[in-house]
Design a protein around this motif. Structure first.
Motif, short mmCIF file in Angstrom:
data_model
loop_
_atom_site.label_atom_id
_atom_site.label_comp_id
_atom_site.label_asym_id
_atom_site.label_seq_id
_atom_site.Cartn_x
_atom_site.Cartn_y
_atom_site.Cartn_z
N PRO A 25 0.83 -1.21 0.00
CA PRO A 25 0.00 0.00 0.00
C PRO A 25 0.87 1.25 0.00
O PRO A 25 1.98 1.25 0.52
CB PRO A 25 -0.80 -0.12 1.30
N LEU A 26 0.34 2.31 -0.58
CA LEU A 26 1.14 3.53 -0.75
C LEU A 26 1.29 4.28 0.56
O LEU A 26 0.33 4.47 1.31
CB LEU A 26 0.48 4.45 -1.78
N TYR A 51 5.59 -1.03 2.57
CA TYR A 51 4.82 -0.07 1.79
C TYR A 51 5.51 0.24 0.46
O TYR A 51 6.73 0.08 0.32
CB TYR A 51 4.68 1.26 2.55
N THR A 52 4.70 0.72 -0.50
CA THR A 52 5.26 1.46 -1.61
C THR A 52 5.48 2.88 -1.10
O THR A 52 4.53 3.61 -0.82
CB THR A 52 4.30 1.49 -2.80
N SER A 90 -1.55 5.64 -6.47
CA SER A 90 -2.53 4.80 -5.79
C SER A 90 -3.93 5.20 -6.24
O SER A 90 -4.75 5.66 -5.44
CB SER A 90 -2.40 4.95 -4.27
N ALA A 95 -4.46 6.27 0.71
CA ALA A 95 -3.07 6.03 1.08
C ALA A 95 -2.81 6.50 2.50
O ALA A 95 -3.57 7.27 3.08
CB ALA A 95 -2.14 6.76 0.11
#
Length: 283
Positions: A25-26, A51-52, A90, A95
């Motif tokens: 997840p961003l 995370y991204t 995203s 986010a």
């Protein structure tokens, strides 16, 4: 340190430099001051395990040039830049967002203006001094900074500003982070210090007056406080940037989360700062 993937994003009036690491997840990291994306180098790799992680240079800093170099700045425009990055990176999901200092002001506005794009916000020492009972004193400080800048130049104005941020009775402020001779620093740090000094005039002349005059929508923040983590440095109690976060946390009846170090704990205590950030993001 892992080399990030870099990109450029056209936004209204500027081109943003951004960097991405990891998968998942961003997590958007919004820098404060003149630090740019590099401000998060000490924590981004560890966070990228979960995370991204995206970080960027806000509009007007060295690698994110303005179309009009003289354009005035606003918190709302900077928050809109953050939304454009969220839409790019995203598009189908809200986010997590973390911001420090002036970047935390942007994060607060992002939460109130675009709550559908944000799952959780960590705001570390946002200097939204207009929420304080003694806001008039801080307006006077900004006026002195601006007057000094016009009459005497950048470094005297930076000294007035730094002194005004410190707790009453504190000793002299340290020199600005980019002001040591580049020969004292390793090459990567020297390049970052050079960028910091190159951006200092823009930051002090156009970001500080606009951002510290910004008044957040306190009622809306309170309504969204279940998504908001107000944070401050364990070593910066009594300093001006600490006080708005403490004031808002008390008003909302929420915990003020203390991070290692002071206002610049991200730089001085990166490992501990990153560990605390990871904890509050997943709470």
């Amino acid at each position: 340190m892992t080399s990030p993937t870099t990109g450029r994003l056209r936004v209204d009036g500027a081109t943003l430099h951004y960097e991405v690491r990891g998968t998942g997840p961003l997590l958007l990291l919004i820098p404060g001051g003149t630090g740019g994306a590099a401000a998060y180098d000490g924590v981004a790799d560890d966070l990228a395990a979960d995370y991204t992680v995206a970080s960027y240079d806000p509009r007007g800093l060295t690698r994110s040039p303005l179309d009009d170099p003289e354009a005035e700045q606003s918190v709302a425009w900077h928050a809109d830049d953050a939304v454009r990055l969220l839409d790019l990176l995203s598009p189908g999901a809200p986010a997590r967002v973390a911001g420090c200092s002036s970047g935390a002001i942007v994060a607060l506005h992002l939460l109130t203006a675009h709550p559908e794009r944000v799952e959780r916000v960590v705001a570390h020492e946002p200097p939204v001094v207009e929420v304080l009972p003694d806001a008039a004193e801080h307006r006077a400080l900004l006026a002195r900074v601006g007057d000094t800048f016009r009459r005497e130049g950048l470094m005297p104005a930076a000294a007035v500003f730094a002194a005004g941020l410190r707790r009453p009775g504190a000793g002299p402020a340290d020199a600005p982070a980019g002001s040591r001779a580049a020969t004292e620093l390793p090459p990567q740090a020297a390049a970052r210090a050079e960028r910091t000094m190159a951006d200092m005039s823009y930051f002090l002349g156009r970001i500080v007056p606009s951002f510290m005059a910004y008044t957040p929508d306190v009622a809306r923040l309170e309504a969204l406080s279940d998504r908001l983590v107000l944070a401050a440095g364990a070593d910066s109690r009594g300093e001006l940037p600490y006080r708005p976060a403490a004031f808002l946390a008390e008003r909302f009846g929420t915990e003020l989360v203390h991070f290692p170090g002071g206002h610049t704990g991200l730089t001085t205590h990166p490992a501990e700062f990153g560990k605390t950030l990871r904890t509050v993001l997943s709470a």
